[in-house]
Design a protein around this motif. Structure first.
Motif, PDB file in Angstrom:
ATOM      1  N   LYS A  42      -6.057   4.812   3.800  1.00  0.00           N
ATOM      2  CA  LYS A  42      -4.965   5.652   3.085  1.00  0.00           C
ATOM      3  C   LYS A  42      -5.766   6.609   2.142  1.00  0.00           C
ATOM      4  O   LYS A  42      -5.434   7.751   1.813  1.00  0.00           O
ATOM      5  CB  LYS A  42      -4.117   4.734   2.140  1.00  0.00           C
ATOM      6  CG  LYS A  42      -2.978   5.279   1.462  1.00  0.00           C
ATOM      7  CD  LYS A  42      -2.008   4.327   0.584  1.00  0.00           C
ATOM      8  CE  LYS A  42      -1.241   4.932  -0.212  1.00  0.00           C
ATOM      9  NZ  LYS A  42      -0.109   6.024   0.494  1.00  0.00           N
ATOM     10  N   GLU A  93       3.108   2.766   2.280  1.00  0.00           N
ATOM     11  CA  GLU A  93       3.247   3.349   3.489  1.00  0.00           C
ATOM     12  C   GLU A  93       4.010   2.680   4.172  1.00  0.00           C
ATOM     13  O   GLU A  93       4.738   1.610   4.233  1.00  0.00           O
ATOM     14  CB  GLU A  93       1.868   3.135   4.257  1.00  0.00           C
ATOM     15  CG  GLU A  93       0.522   3.930   3.857  1.00  0.00           C
ATOM     16  CD  GLU A  93       0.856   5.539   3.926  1.00  0.00           C
ATOM     17  OE1 GLU A  93       1.652   6.011   4.946  1.00  0.00           O
ATOM     18  OE2 GLU A  93       0.141   6.088   3.346  1.00  0.00           O
ATOM     19  N   VAL A  96      -5.690  -5.597   4.146  1.00  0.00           N
ATOM     20  CA  VAL A  96      -5.095  -4.854   2.918  1.00  0.00           C
ATOM     21  C   VAL A  96      -6.404  -3.935   2.415  1.00  0.00           C
ATOM     22  O   VAL A  96      -6.128  -2.519   2.250  1.00  0.00           O
ATOM     23  CB  VAL A  96      -4.767  -5.697   2.026  1.00  0.00           C
ATOM     24  CG1 VAL A  96      -4.154  -4.847   0.893  1.00  0.00           C
ATOM     25  CG2 VAL A  96      -3.295  -6.466   2.579  1.00  0.00           C
ATOM     26  N   LYS A  97      -7.584  -4.466   2.071  1.00  0.00           N
ATOM     27  CA  LYS A  97      -8.607  -3.597   1.876  1.00  0.00           C
ATOM     28  C   LYS A  97      -8.801  -2.405   2.545  1.00  0.00           C
ATOM     29  O   LYS A  97      -9.079  -1.089   2.180  1.00  0.00           O
ATOM     30  CB  LYS A  97     -10.053  -4.481   1.481  1.00  0.00           C
ATOM     31  CG  LYS A  97      -9.571  -5.333   0.238  1.00  0.00           C
ATOM     32  CD  LYS A  97     -10.591  -5.969  -0.005  1.00  0.00           C
ATOM     33  CE  LYS A  97     -10.362  -7.068  -1.241  1.00  0.00           C
ATOM     34  NZ  LYS A  97     -11.416  -8.119  -1.270  1.00  0.00           N
ATOM     35  N   ILE A 118       0.587  -1.122  -0.080  1.00  0.00           N
ATOM     36  CA  ILE A 118       0.065  -0.074   0.084  1.00  0.00           C
ATOM     37  C   ILE A 118       0.814   1.355   0.025  1.00  0.00           C
ATOM     38  O   ILE A 118       0.300   2.379  -0.114  1.00  0.00           O
ATOM     39  CB  ILE A 118      -1.060   0.092   1.095  1.00  0.00           C
ATOM     40  CG1 ILE A 118      -0.189   0.050   2.438  1.00  0.00           C
ATOM     41  CG2 ILE A 118      -1.802  -1.171   1.142  1.00  0.00           C
ATOM     42  CD1 ILE A 118      -1.195   0.629   3.635  1.00  0.00           C
ATOM     43  N   GLN A 140      -6.402   0.255   2.581  1.00  0.00           N
ATOM     44  CA  GLN A 140      -6.228   0.837   1.189  1.00  0.00           C
ATOM     45  C   GLN A 140      -7.321   1.994   1.505  1.00  0.00           C
ATOM     46  O   GLN A 140      -7.337   3.113   0.961  1.00  0.00           O
ATOM     47  CB  GLN A 140      -6.477   0.022   0.022  1.00  0.00           C
ATOM     48  CG  GLN A 140      -5.244  -0.656  -0.229  1.00  0.00           C
ATOM     49  CD  GLN A 140      -5.464  -1.661  -1.327  1.00  0.00           C
ATOM     50  OE1 GLN A 140      -6.827  -2.308  -1.427  1.00  0.00           O
ATOM     51  NE2 GLN A 140      -4.650  -2.022  -2.378  1.00  0.00           N
TER      52      GLN A 140
END
Length: 138
Positions: free
Chosen positions: A57, A20, A50-51, A18, A54
């Motif tokens: 973010k 970061e 992870v979703k 991602i 994201q």
């Protein structure tokens, strides 16, 4: 079949995915935005984690929210940690969607489920038919 909530990835792998820094992910975790699984002392992130990351973010980078704003916004997502969340629907879908509430799970889709009473009232078939008749009473 792959369990989307099974912790598979290390913090380094997810941070790279991602784009970061790993410490940023730790800060988000300390602020209760994400809860990765633990295997011993090592964090294990799932595909759904992870979703979520994201989406966090996106809210910070694209929408300009700070951590407190993100925390407030995700609190209206009743499915944020729901293992059975099926994701959202696209704008031209035949099902009713909330265009003001982007789905965290599926990019460019919107939530299907009302999470507060105002949304439930606006999507209620009885209220819609009542508004058409203009003779509703409380």
């Amino acid at each position: 079949m792959l369990d989307e909530d099974q912790g598979l990835y290390t913090i380094g792998t997810v941070a790279e995915l991602i784009e970061e820094h790993p410490e940023t992910l730790r800060v988000w975790e300390r602020n209760d935005l994400i809860h990765p699984d633990r295997k011993g002392h090592q964090r294990r992130y799932s595909n759904n984690d992870v979703k979520r990351l994201q989406f966090i973010k996106y809210l910070i980078d694209k929408k300009g929210l700070n951590i407190a704003g993100v925390k407030h916004l995700i609190s209206i997502y009743s499915c944020w940690y729901n293992r059975n969340c099926k994701g959202g629907a696209y704008q031209n879908s035949p099902v009713s969607i909330n265009e003001a509430k982007a789905c965290w799970k599926t990019k460019d889709t919107y939530c299907l489920v009302a999470s507060d009473k105002a949304e439930m009232c606006n999507s209620c078939a009885l209220l819609r038919s009542c508004k058409k008749q203009q003779d509703c009473s409380d």
